[in-house]
Design an enzyme around this catalytic site. Sequence first.
Site, PDB file in Angstrom:
ATOM      1  N   ALA A 326      48.128 -64.201  84.970  1.00  0.00           N
ATOM      2  CA  ALA A 326      46.989 -63.316  84.726  1.00  0.00           C
ATOM      3  C   ALA A 326      47.206 -62.644  83.383  1.00  0.00           C
ATOM      4  O   ALA A 326      48.348 -62.343  83.010  1.00  0.00           O
ATOM      5  CB  ALA A 326      46.843 -62.281  85.840  1.00  0.00           C
ATOM      6  N   GLU A 327      46.126 -62.390  82.652  1.00  0.00           N
ATOM      7  CA  GLU A 327      46.236 -61.958  81.265  1.00  0.00           C
ATOM      8  C   GLU A 327      46.984 -60.658  81.025  1.00  0.00           C
ATOM      9  O   GLU A 327      47.560 -60.479  79.946  1.00  0.00           O
ATOM     10  CB  GLU A 327      44.852 -61.881  80.603  1.00  0.00           C
ATOM     11  CG  GLU A 327      43.862 -60.945  81.241  1.00  0.00           C
ATOM     12  CD  GLU A 327      42.960 -61.630  82.251  1.00  0.00           C
ATOM     13  OE1 GLU A 327      41.818 -61.197  82.411  1.00  0.00           O
ATOM     14  OE2 GLU A 327      43.416 -62.609  82.897  1.00  0.00           O
ATOM     15  N   PRO A 328      47.050 -59.703  81.970  1.00  0.00           N
ATOM     16  CA  PRO A 328      47.801 -58.476  81.644  1.00  0.00           C
ATOM     17  C   PRO A 328      49.309 -58.652  81.631  1.00  0.00           C
ATOM     18  O   PRO A 328      50.023 -57.703  81.304  1.00  0.00           O
ATOM     19  CB  PRO A 328      47.369 -57.486  82.723  1.00  0.00           C
ATOM     20  CG  PRO A 328      46.964 -58.328  83.869  1.00  0.00           C
ATOM     21  CD  PRO A 328      46.347 -59.560  83.258  1.00  0.00           C
ATOM     22  N   GLY A 329      49.814 -59.858  81.988  1.00  0.00           N
ATOM     23  CA  GLY A 329      51.250 -60.073  81.861  1.00  0.00           C
ATOM     24  C   GLY A 329      51.949 -60.698  83.056  1.00  0.00           C
ATOM     25  O   GLY A 329      53.167 -60.841  83.044  1.00  0.00           O
TER      26      GLY A 329
END
Length: 520
Positions: A326-329
Amino acid sequence: MTSKIDKVVSARDAVARIKDGDTLATSGFVGIGFAENLAVALEQRFLEHGAPRGLTLVYAAGQGDGKSRGLNHLGHEGLVARVIGGHWGLVPRLQHLAVENKIEAWNLPQGVITHMFRDIAAGKPGTLTHVGLGTFVDPRQGGGKLNARTTEDIVRLMPIDGRDYLFYRGFPINVAFIRGTTADVDGNVTMEKEALTLESQAVAMAARNSGGIVIVQVERIADRGTLNPKLVKIPSVLVDCVVVAERPEYHAQTFAEQYSPAFSGEIRVPMSSIPPMEMSERKIIARRAALELRAGAVVNLGIGMPEGVAAVAAEENIIDRLTMTAEPGVVGGIPAGGLNFGAATNTQAIIDQPSQFDFYDGGGLDVAFLGLAQADRHGNLNVSKFGPRLAGAGGFINISQNAKKVVFVGTFTAGHLHVAIQHGALHIVQEGKPCKFVSEVEHRTFSGQMATAAGREILYVTERCVFRLAAEGLELIEIAPGIDLQRDIIERMEFVPRMAAKVAFMDERIFRNGLMGLDL
């Protein structure tokens, strides 16, 4: 210079340091890592004293619950004058100000904003990237401006060695709001109970090196010298004020969960704890999309409809052969949904958000599953603006422009769609409205032309049919059993798509109860 012991202050005293016209940067993802107590205190100060006024607000990911929490606390006329945001869908109070032309407003790609924080910290003039070309962020398509009041150009086209790039101009950060779990009295901050580390370090460093102030909200205070230095994410040299959350609800792990040890990596949960999806149009779409998974693939799932792909992969017992991200890490594990989106269970690693977007922008994703809100004959997509409603792009532009393969997923029509599945065939009981497949999208969040030129594989998966992106635009390649091509597809579109040489039926396993028997 603030003394070490004086760094621990009340939220009220901390926000009193913010001046009229300051640029405020906030870290957070939905509710994860968002300093709710600081936002509440800033709102209260403005409502009581009418100050500070005219702030410029900068944030990367959507930070709100779609109602009143998060950055919605700052949605007051006069408090903010300019907003540069990556996602607007969860902040209706800020949306209203933008739609009513009461503030200047821009929407820039989420990953670009996280990199801007890092570049501001490094003293660079801005961020140079290919991300955003051909979309509404491209200055030839509007430069990310969201209303008539917004006239300043902050994105510039910059050709280099015969190739086009976009330059996003940097600016000083006067105040940073970030969040951690524990701070010592010197201001060193750890994040052991947070679900994500986000862009917090980059935001803090950007403010510090701009000559601004960094305010950190934490859950608890530790004595000097007691924190493991390897766990310190924000060193004390970056921190001016530490605020201990005044209420538990101001420091919830997400906007849906007070604290889950599974989200912070303290425990791993059994796969059986993930309930299977009920049969519906959402599961049909998720199942067809899951057929695009391959063993060893690195995968990104967007919010909403794409979340179902993880549920199907878990139900089919193949999720351990993939790496979900997922893009937040988040790297590995099973991404959470709803107001928990951004968190994940059973993760392999949690890295900072700017680093995750380095990986994404460089082509690290094998396949991405993203929402399908509106598509046109050229394969362009809009997920960012619909009439007066501002959703914003979030990480969509970074991800869709750089993944090796993109599968857009969504129902064929929007709102009030009702389907029935009988004997392995799909029937439309009630058609949805409005039409999603239009002659031309009103806001271009994804450029079909650029994807075609790059030779990337793009699919558009709905409950009743599947399109692929061809050189000439959208091409129908599959149709669900039980669906009438003319009545249920052609007549529900504003254009006639190209037809594949042989239009196949969607895999019949998709429309039957029980496991599909997927094997990668």
